[in-house]
Design a protein around this motif. Structure first.
Motif, PDB file in Angstrom:
ATOM      1  N   UNK A 136       0.606  -1.565  -0.246  1.00 57.91           N
ATOM      2  CA  UNK A 136       0.383  -0.090   0.115  1.00 57.91           C
ATOM      3  C   UNK A 136       0.777   1.129   0.072  1.00 57.91           C
ATOM      4  N   UNK A 137       1.709   1.331   0.764  1.00 56.63           N
ATOM      5  CA  UNK A 137       2.364   2.168   0.879  1.00 56.63           C
ATOM      6  C   UNK A 137       3.434   2.932  -0.240  1.00 56.63           C
ATOM      7  N   UNK A 138       3.995   1.921  -1.171  1.00 56.59           N
ATOM      8  CA  UNK A 138       5.257   1.385  -1.957  1.00 56.59           C
ATOM      9  C   UNK A 138       3.658   2.264  -3.046  1.00 56.59           C
ATOM     10  N   UNK A 139       2.580   1.846  -3.173  1.00 61.51           N
ATOM     11  CA  UNK A 139       1.133   2.197  -4.215  1.00 61.51           C
ATOM     12  C   UNK A 139       1.831   3.337  -4.035  1.00 61.51           C
ATOM     13  N   UNK A 140       1.890   4.231  -2.694  1.00 63.19           N
ATOM     14  CA  UNK A 140       1.242   5.507  -2.297  1.00 63.19           C
ATOM     15  C   UNK A 140       2.441   6.695  -3.089  1.00 63.19           C
ATOM     16  N   UNK A 155      -3.871   7.503   1.572  1.00 62.81           N
ATOM     17  CA  UNK A 155      -4.589   6.685   2.418  1.00 62.81           C
ATOM     18  C   UNK A 155      -5.260   6.041   1.315  1.00 62.81           C
ATOM     19  N   UNK A 156      -5.687   6.329  -0.275  1.00 59.14           N
ATOM     20  CA  UNK A 156      -6.630   5.528  -0.929  1.00 59.14           C
ATOM     21  C   UNK A 156      -5.103   4.213  -1.230  1.00 59.14           C
ATOM     22  N   UNK A 157      -3.585   4.388  -1.331  1.00 61.53           N
ATOM     23  CA  UNK A 157      -3.153   3.275  -1.335  1.00 61.53           C
ATOM     24  C   UNK A 157      -3.481   1.826  -0.277  1.00 61.53           C
ATOM     25  N   UNK A 158      -3.228   2.631   0.504  1.00 64.28           N
ATOM     26  CA  UNK A 158      -3.402   2.253   1.485  1.00 64.28           C
ATOM     27  C   UNK A 158      -4.608   0.749   1.306  1.00 64.28           C
ATOM     28  N   UNK A 159      -5.709   1.764   1.303  1.00 67.00           N
ATOM     29  CA  UNK A 159      -6.975   0.994   1.508  1.00 67.00           C
ATOM     30  C   UNK A 159      -7.013   0.010   0.198  1.00 67.00           C
ATOM     31  N   UNK A 160      -7.182   0.223  -1.005  1.00 71.66           N
ATOM     32  CA  UNK A 160      -6.756  -0.380  -2.507  1.00 71.66           C
ATOM     33  C   UNK A 160      -5.526  -1.602  -2.010  1.00 71.66           C
ATOM     34  N   UNK A 161      -4.761  -1.101  -1.186  1.00 77.01           N
ATOM     35  CA  UNK A 161      -4.412  -3.105  -0.626  1.00 77.01           C
ATOM     36  C   UNK A 161      -5.070  -3.747   0.039  1.00 77.01           C
ATOM     37  N   UNK A 162      -5.295  -3.240   0.945  1.00 74.26           N
ATOM     38  CA  UNK A 162      -6.638  -3.707   1.905  1.00 74.26           C
ATOM     39  C   UNK A 162      -7.694  -4.848   0.492  1.00 74.26           C
ATOM     40  N   UNK A 163      -8.040  -3.723  -0.181  1.00 72.22           N
ATOM     41  CA  UNK A 163      -8.919  -5.001  -0.720  1.00 72.22           C
ATOM     42  C   UNK A 163      -8.669  -5.729  -1.769  1.00 72.22           C
ATOM     43  N   UNK A 202      -5.817  -8.049   1.177  1.00 69.24           N
ATOM     44  CA  UNK A 202      -6.183  -8.376   2.562  1.00 69.24           C
ATOM     45  C   UNK A 202      -7.405  -8.696   2.952  1.00 69.24           C
ATOM     46  N   UNK A 203      -8.149  -8.516   3.784  1.00 63.48           N
ATOM     47  CA  UNK A 203      -9.822  -9.402   3.502  1.00 63.48           C
ATOM     48  C   UNK A 203     -10.424  -8.859   3.265  1.00 63.48           C
ATOM     49  N   UNK A 204     -10.789  -7.251   2.070  1.00 64.43           N
ATOM     50  CA  UNK A 204     -11.654  -7.492   1.004  1.00 64.43           C
ATOM     51  C   UNK A 204     -12.102  -5.624   1.022  1.00 64.43           C
ATOM     52  N   UNK A 205     -12.972  -5.669   0.352  1.00 66.49           N
ATOM     53  CA  UNK A 205     -13.749  -4.312   0.983  1.00 66.49           C
ATOM     54  C   UNK A 205     -14.120  -4.062   1.980  1.00 66.49           C
ATOM     55  N   UNK A 206     -14.414  -2.750   2.602  1.00 63.15           N
ATOM     56  CA  UNK A 206     -14.901  -2.696   4.039  1.00 63.15           C
ATOM     57  C   UNK A 206     -16.185  -2.502   3.506  1.00 63.15           C
ATOM     58  N   UNK A 207     -16.874  -2.036   4.721  1.00 62.70           N
ATOM     59  CA  UNK A 207     -19.045  -2.048   4.509  1.00 62.70           C
ATOM     60  C   UNK A 207     -18.602  -0.545   4.177  1.00 62.70           C
ATOM     61  N   UNK A 208     -20.513  -0.240   3.526  1.00 66.94           N
ATOM     62  CA  UNK A 208     -20.547   1.525   3.299  1.00 66.94           C
ATOM     63  C   UNK A 208     -20.054   2.155   4.321  1.00 66.94           C
ATOM     64  N   UNK A 246       6.936  -5.927  -6.957  1.00 71.15           N
ATOM     65  CA  UNK A 246       6.764  -5.019  -8.118  1.00 71.15           C
ATOM     66  C   UNK A 246       5.323  -5.231  -9.244  1.00 71.15           C
ATOM     67  N   UNK A 247       4.937  -6.484  -9.514  1.00 73.53           N
ATOM     68  CA  UNK A 247       3.912  -7.014 -10.034  1.00 73.53           C
ATOM     69  C   UNK A 247       2.774  -6.184  -9.517  1.00 73.53           C
ATOM     70  N   UNK A 248       2.404  -6.694  -8.249  1.00 75.43           N
ATOM     71  CA  UNK A 248       1.619  -6.534  -6.914  1.00 75.43           C
ATOM     72  C   UNK A 248       1.340  -4.893  -7.199  1.00 75.43           C
ATOM     73  N   UNK A 249       1.954  -4.035  -6.292  1.00 79.72           N
ATOM     74  CA  UNK A 249       1.809  -2.765  -7.171  1.00 79.72           C
ATOM     75  C   UNK A 249       1.049  -2.306  -8.469  1.00 79.72           C
ATOM     76  N   UNK A 250       1.839  -3.121  -9.186  1.00 76.99           N
ATOM     77  CA  UNK A 250       1.499  -2.404 -10.875  1.00 76.99           C
ATOM     78  C   UNK A 250      -0.243  -3.019 -10.832  1.00 76.99           C
ATOM     79  N   UNK A 251      -0.646  -4.205 -10.220  1.00 74.63           N
ATOM     80  CA  UNK A 251      -1.860  -4.895 -10.211  1.00 74.63           C
ATOM     81  C   UNK A 251      -2.705  -3.497  -9.699  1.00 74.63           C
ATOM     82  N   UNK A 252      -2.495  -2.935  -8.590  1.00 75.95           N
ATOM     83  CA  UNK A 252      -3.351  -2.366  -8.431  1.00 75.95           C
ATOM     84  C   UNK A 252      -3.971  -1.071  -8.908  1.00 75.95           C
ATOM     85  N   UNK A 253      -2.974  -0.610  -9.713  1.00 77.62           N
ATOM     86  CA  UNK A 253      -3.002   0.830 -11.143  1.00 77.62           C
ATOM     87  C   UNK A 253      -4.052   0.701 -12.056  1.00 77.62           C
TER      88      UNK A 253
END
Length: 354
Positions: free
Chosen positions: A38-42, A129-137, A140-146, A227-234
């Motif tokens: 997440x932080x690397x993506x940021x 904050x978005x990148x950390x959330x994106x990596x978590x989704x 990690x455990x997936x999307x947060x509730x609304x 590296x591939x994991x970061x790019x996959x989030x973009x």
């Protein structure tokens, strides 16, 4: 709840800072995807801001001292999320002086840049904050509730009070986040210096260069997946802008591998701290009390305004105005280098420079 032997050796924080155990920020940023993928993506996405990357390219710090630059940046964001109110308020204040040095002229359009500019600070905050959330989704455990997602962005707006941007400008939902990126898209630039910086920042081998020879093949494999994991989030338009092509097959490959890796890592707080110690050693004392469940000496959760009033700091947008004016006069008026005084002051707060 009993405190483990390892937890007893950790110094408790003074208070819960600005979020605390009931926050969604702690839930998301406390998962092992946050201060890694997440932080690397940021920091990679940040470089698409032509003003920000002009500052980065001018100093060359990410190339000359990548480990300490990464360490200090992670340390600051960890303080905001997990740190006690006193050291975090101090860090926010001294960072304004650090950023006062990051001024100059952007090499392509010829615009002046200033790292304390509210728009640049908003970009840094939102992408983090978005990148950390994106990596978590994704890993990690997936999307947060609304409801959790709404709380997460409200907490991001609280964090904005520690920077020169306005909390009112922070997106408060997924739709507002997408609208923000659409507004920023024409401003972004995949310039040569941006592409160079982005590629460099995804190379984690520079953060773990003291690996024995026998483990270097494993380091290469970890680096490849990282590296591939970061790019996959973009999104694809961002990959094209950054000249980071990656096949759908690789995108599909890294997701289950990284999800399984982080799921296996999540229960072991000690192992997470050891990995964090390799990437950002100065951050460990900030995060350790939270991961190991060591309660603070006071259960308070403060607002940034309360902390400023208690410890005597100005709002970041209004802090060190005379100093910042003198820096601009040195650079734009007399053509001199800006003073390093803020950087020197920041060492006991954010970690060493070299």
């Amino acid at each position: 709840m009993a405190i483990s032997k390892h937890a007893r050796s950790v110094t408790p924080a003074e208070d819960y800072g600005f979020f605390g155990p009931d926050s969604v920020a702690w839930k998301v940023w406390g998962y092992p995807t946050s201060l890694t993928i997440g932080f690397s993506r940021a920091v990679v996405v940040e470089e698409l801001d032509p003003h920000l990357v002009a500052s980065v390219d001018h100093t060359q710090d990410i190339y000359r001292r990548p480990k300490t630059r990464y360490d200090r940046t992670v340390h600051y964001f960890a303080l905001v999320t997990f740190g006690a109110s006193r050291p975090t308020a101090r860090a926010a204040d001294v960072l304004v002086k650090v950023h006062s040095k990051a001024i100059g002229t952007e090499p392509y359009a010829g615009d002046r840049y200033d790292a304390n500019d509210p728009d640049s600070q908003l970009w840094i905050l939102v992408t983090a904050w978005h990148s950390v959330l994106k990596a978590y989704e994704m890993y990690g455990p997936g999307r947060l509730s609304a409801a959790e997602e709404a709380q997460y962005w409200a907490e991001c707006a609280r964090a904005a009070e520690l920077q020169t941007c306005s909390p009112d400008d922070v997106p408060r939902s997924r739709a507002e986040l997408h609208a923000y990126y659409e507004r920023m898209r024409p401003v972004m630039s995949g310039s040569p210096i941006a592409r160079r910086a982005m590629a460099h920042l995804m190379d984690i081998s520079q953060l773990a260069d003291e690996v024995p020879a026998v483990l270097r093949p494993a380091r290469w494999l970890v680096g490849w997946f990282f590296r591939a994991g970061v790019i996959a989030t973009l999104p694809h338009w961002m990959r094209e802008m950054a000249d980071m092509p990656q096949s759908r097959a690789v995108d599909l490959l890294v997701r289950p591998v990284l999800r399984a890796t982080f799921a296996a890592l999540s229960p072991s707080k000690r192992l997470q701290l050891r990995i964090l110690g390799l990437l950002s050693p100065s951050t460990v004392p900030v995060v350790a009390p939270v991961l190991l469940g060591v309660p603070p000496t006071s259960p308070e959760v403060l607002t940034p305004a309360q902390a400023r009033g208690r410890y005597g700091y100005d709002r970041p947008a209004e802090a060190h105005l005379e100093w910042r004016a003198r820096q601009r006069e040195r650079v734009f008026g007399r053509g001199e280098r800006p003073s390093d005084e803020g950087l020197v002051e920041s060492e006991p707060v954010l970690g060493r420079l070299a």
